[in-house]
Write a protein that holds these residues in place. Sequence first.
Motif, PDB file in Angstrom:
ATOM      1  N   ASP A  85      57.392 -21.446  16.576  1.00 45.11           N
ATOM      2  CA  ASP A  85      57.063 -21.262  15.094  1.00 45.11           C
ATOM      3  C   ASP A  85      55.976 -21.507  14.551  1.00 45.11           C
ATOM      4  OD1 ASP A  85      59.790 -19.477  15.375  1.00 45.11           O
ATOM      5  OD2 ASP A  85      60.144 -21.449  16.339  1.00 45.11           O
ATOM      6  N   PHE A  86      55.816 -20.813  13.683  1.00 42.22           N
ATOM      7  CA  PHE A  86      54.378 -21.763  12.623  1.00 42.22           C
ATOM      8  C   PHE A  86      54.836 -20.743  11.222  1.00 42.22           C
ATOM      9  CE2 PHE A  86      50.645 -21.059  10.159  1.00 42.22           C
ATOM     10  CZ  PHE A  86      50.234 -23.042  10.643  1.00 42.22           C
ATOM     11  N   LYS A 101      53.955 -16.144   8.472  1.00 39.63           N
ATOM     12  CA  LYS A 101      55.675 -17.398   9.460  1.00 39.63           C
ATOM     13  C   LYS A 101      55.115 -16.019  10.369  1.00 39.63           C
ATOM     14  CE  LYS A 101      60.058 -17.294  10.212  1.00 39.63           C
ATOM     15  NZ  LYS A 101      60.238 -19.199  10.141  1.00 39.63           N
ATOM     16  N   LEU A 102      55.143 -17.493  11.547  1.00 41.20           N
ATOM     17  CA  LEU A 102      54.420 -17.047  12.819  1.00 41.20           C
ATOM     18  C   LEU A 102      55.085 -17.027  14.359  1.00 41.20           C
ATOM     19  CD1 LEU A 102      50.514 -16.819  12.680  1.00 41.20           C
ATOM     20  CD2 LEU A 102      51.545 -14.455  12.530  1.00 41.20           C
ATOM     21  N   VAL A 141      48.602 -20.773  17.792  1.00 39.75           N
ATOM     22  CA  VAL A 141      49.552 -19.811  16.645  1.00 39.75           C
ATOM     23  C   VAL A 141      48.873 -20.446  15.779  1.00 39.75           C
ATOM     24  CG1 VAL A 141      51.683 -19.484  15.634  1.00 39.75           C
ATOM     25  CG2 VAL A 141      50.871 -19.778  17.954  1.00 39.75           C
ATOM     26  N   GLU A 142      48.089 -21.356  15.064  1.00 42.73           N
ATOM     27  CA  GLU A 142      47.844 -22.429  14.422  1.00 42.73           C
ATOM     28  C   GLU A 142      46.190 -20.680  13.779  1.00 42.73           C
ATOM     29  OE1 GLU A 142      50.280 -25.572  15.868  1.00 42.73           O
ATOM     30  OE2 GLU A 142      49.045 -24.441  16.867  1.00 42.73           O
ATOM     31  N   THR A 147      31.962 -22.552  -1.620  1.00 40.84           N
ATOM     32  CA  THR A 147      33.159 -22.338  -1.414  1.00 40.84           C
ATOM     33  C   THR A 147      32.970 -22.287  -0.392  1.00 40.84           C
ATOM     34  OG1 THR A 147      34.119 -22.338  -3.891  1.00 40.84           O
ATOM     35  CG2 THR A 147      35.096 -21.309  -2.541  1.00 40.84           C
ATOM     36  N   ARG A 148      34.391 -23.027   0.247  1.00 44.53           N
ATOM     37  CA  ARG A 148      34.991 -22.334   2.258  1.00 44.53           C
ATOM     38  C   ARG A 148      35.662 -22.426   2.226  1.00 44.53           C
ATOM     39  NH1 ARG A 148      31.766 -24.186   5.938  1.00 44.53           N
ATOM     40  NH2 ARG A 148      29.277 -24.670   5.945  1.00 44.53           N
ATOM     41  N   VAL A 149      36.764 -20.855   2.544  1.00 40.93           N
ATOM     42  CA  VAL A 149      37.279 -21.056   3.242  1.00 40.93           C
ATOM     43  C   VAL A 149      37.642 -20.963   4.220  1.00 40.93           C
ATOM     44  CG1 VAL A 149      38.446 -18.901   3.062  1.00 40.93           C
ATOM     45  CG2 VAL A 149      36.843 -18.954   1.398  1.00 40.93           C
ATOM     46  N   PHE A 150      39.099 -21.374   4.757  1.00 36.42           N
ATOM     47  CA  PHE A 150      39.850 -22.186   5.841  1.00 36.42           C
ATOM     48  C   PHE A 150      40.653 -21.681   6.048  1.00 36.42           C
ATOM     49  CE2 PHE A 150      36.900 -25.702   4.316  1.00 36.42           C
ATOM     50  CZ  PHE A 150      36.436 -26.129   4.290  1.00 36.42           C
ATOM     51  N   GLY A 151      41.817 -21.303   7.210  1.00 38.45           N
ATOM     52  CA  GLY A 151      42.778 -20.504   7.834  1.00 38.45           C
ATOM     53  C   GLY A 151      42.521 -20.304   8.592  1.00 38.45           C
ATOM     54  N   GLY A 152      43.937 -19.549   8.611  1.00 40.34           N
ATOM     55  CA  GLY A 152      44.001 -18.689  10.437  1.00 40.34           C
ATOM     56  C   GLY A 152      43.164 -16.653   9.738  1.00 40.34           C
ATOM     57  N   ASN A 153      43.368 -16.401  11.266  1.00 43.90           N
ATOM     58  CA  ASN A 153      42.154 -15.312  11.357  1.00 43.90           C
ATOM     59  C   ASN A 153      43.411 -14.840  12.414  1.00 43.90           C
ATOM     60  OD1 ASN A 153      40.636 -12.694  12.004  1.00 43.90           O
ATOM     61  ND2 ASN A 153      39.274 -13.839  12.631  1.00 43.90           N
TER      62      ASN A 153
END
Length: 752
Positions: free
Chosen positions: A321-322, A336-337, A413-414, A440-446
Amino acid sequence: MNGPDGDVVVSGQRARGSVLGSLPPERSFSPLDIRALGVNNIGDLLEAIRPQVSSDRGREDGDPVVLLNGKRISSFLEIAKFPTEAIERMEIFPEELSLRYGFPADQKVVNVVTFARYAAGVGQIDHATSTDGGRDTSGGDATYLRIRNDTRFNLNGEYNRASALLESQRDIVRDPGIVDDGRFRTLLPRTEQFALTGTVSGNVVKGVSSTLNGRLQANNTRSLFGLAGDRPLTRDTDASVFHLGTVSSGSAGQWSWTLTGNYDRATADTFTDPGRIAGTRDVARSVNSFTNADLLVSGSPLKLPAGPASLSVRGGVEFRDFSARSSLSGNDGRTKLSRDRTAVQASLDLPITRARPKRADGLGSLSVNANLEVEDLSDIGMLRTFGYGLNWSPLRGISFIASVTDEDGAPTVEQLGAPLVVTPNVRTLDFTRREAVDVTRVFGGNPALRPDNRHVTRLALNLQPLRATDFTVSINYIRTRTDDPIAVFPIVTPDIEAALPDRFVRDSDGRLLRIDTRPLNFERSSQDQMRWGLNFTRPLGAVPPGLQNANVRVIGGGEAGLQGALPPGARVIRPEAGSAAARRVENLTSRLIFSIYHTWRFRDEITVREGAQVLDLLNGSAIDNRGGRPHHEVQAQAGVFKGGLGARITATWQSGTYVRGLAATADGAAGNLRFSDYGRMDLELFANLADQFGGASAPGWLKGARIGFNVDNLFNSRPAVRDDNGSTPFNVQPGFLEPLGRSLKFSLRKIF
């Protein structure tokens, strides 16, 4: 006894802690071999011999599968802090053995066998500093381990902290027009970590060995990334990890079984100052929990003329769970994944021929393997891995392995759902315009990531040409083809921007403003490489007759340690100091060590998008600030140990690379960026104090004590990068590529 073919068949009991099957180890380490390395625990030991235990066949960084006494453990954390003095022997096996234990065939296997009796406490403190200034690290570690056959208790606590290293503390040259804010930008962040680990093991039920392991860890990190007006911008991250693992093992007839289970929970809270002059901090929080259970059953379903067949079947379930939430510039976001995974893996080994001692008319030992794994992921669907191979040993000291694996791999999942983090003022080299800019850098999941598919072919040859000498040769060829490889976002080059234009934002003058660096799928990738290595170990001088290959144990901690380690009724014989026998014993415990590994890459290509130009990482393309992939990499190590004094040198070297396609120079010619050959050398010196001050008659406070002095990056070397005009672009200055430089480390260790 006589076999059916008239051969002499010798049967005997397998050594305690042996692995499943009959695959021979590539290398074995005795207690004296390990002692000569001067390392403190199992984790440090594997790091010291990393070239020998790492694999280029897998997806990650090549860490091995680690077994304890021939059995699976719940996680490496269970034994990482065990003192090396508790090790009776350590063996390194090829990747194919991992199938026997329910793992994919892309990790080497390390089997650590401990002594049946051991009890000691170990304390250590250390401090390191950079000779260029600006970075100090300190730490302490305390461990207690008690082993009585299958009963084991271990408790470890550790604390480490490191100060920040700022750009202003290195020779960073600003480009014209860039604000000199080096006092407010970190090259290395300030960090602090505390961890507590405990393990208890025993036979709760007759015939069943059970282990329970737990770990708590807390980390704090602070980074600086420039100014907004006259206000420093900072990012603080508080992270914590909780781990609980268990493993039980037993046997039923000819079959053995192992049941493992783990629960992990990791949280991270990130607080980032926004680029705007005023406002609350941007906040991101993620919680990742993981629960799994695996059952492995191994045995022989049938006997063939060449020997028993071996079958390993593993079934497992995972629940992950993430959840993440973020507040960026007043805009709240939530993710929420979850992922549920069930998997079944089977591996079958069939012996075709067996070795016949003293006869040269046979094929030697030949076996074949087939393996299959099917997994069902709730958010992805069905994935499968299939492989096959053969293991042939025509003569003693010669083994040949060929294997093929076709594997589906899902994004984590991350990677799919990490919280969105927007970081302003990230200094970036824009290869397209040949300038350094704050973007400006955008980080995160895809969430649009797809599974990849890898096809790996491996050919391996292992040789031990001199039976009575610890000298081994290994040669590996690996060919990898991947469809839809999952990758972190690459650097800003014209080729990358042309293939992924939607990831970049520029102003009307073409100046780079924003980059979306979330992970992505490339179209395909291809790699071909060969890796060969030599390992040589021997004592220094003549040794006592009959003890050349003896398994000798050196016991620290004085008489208390001696009595705690020996079985009841054991007798101790000490040679007279200065006698010929004493000198031979000292020679027996001495070591000369040498190893070298060379990786030679023939092909490393990436197709970012169908129809886009192929990126040849060996010939001018790059996806990171290290400038493509070197054709050659060398890792070498040499060490000597005698009379309680030890020295070890570790050297690494890689050939130069270049990046083509920079913005045009003043004369209109396309530019190249050249990364020079780069090598570094680390030196480690250590002394066992009791050996220097009286030996067995040394004061009690010296017994089991060791001091160490390390010089990492002995010659303070850093990569050199130049364009065609001899200039170095801002973001590839030596201070960015190798910020720490030379560092000195002092350590004191004591066994109680």
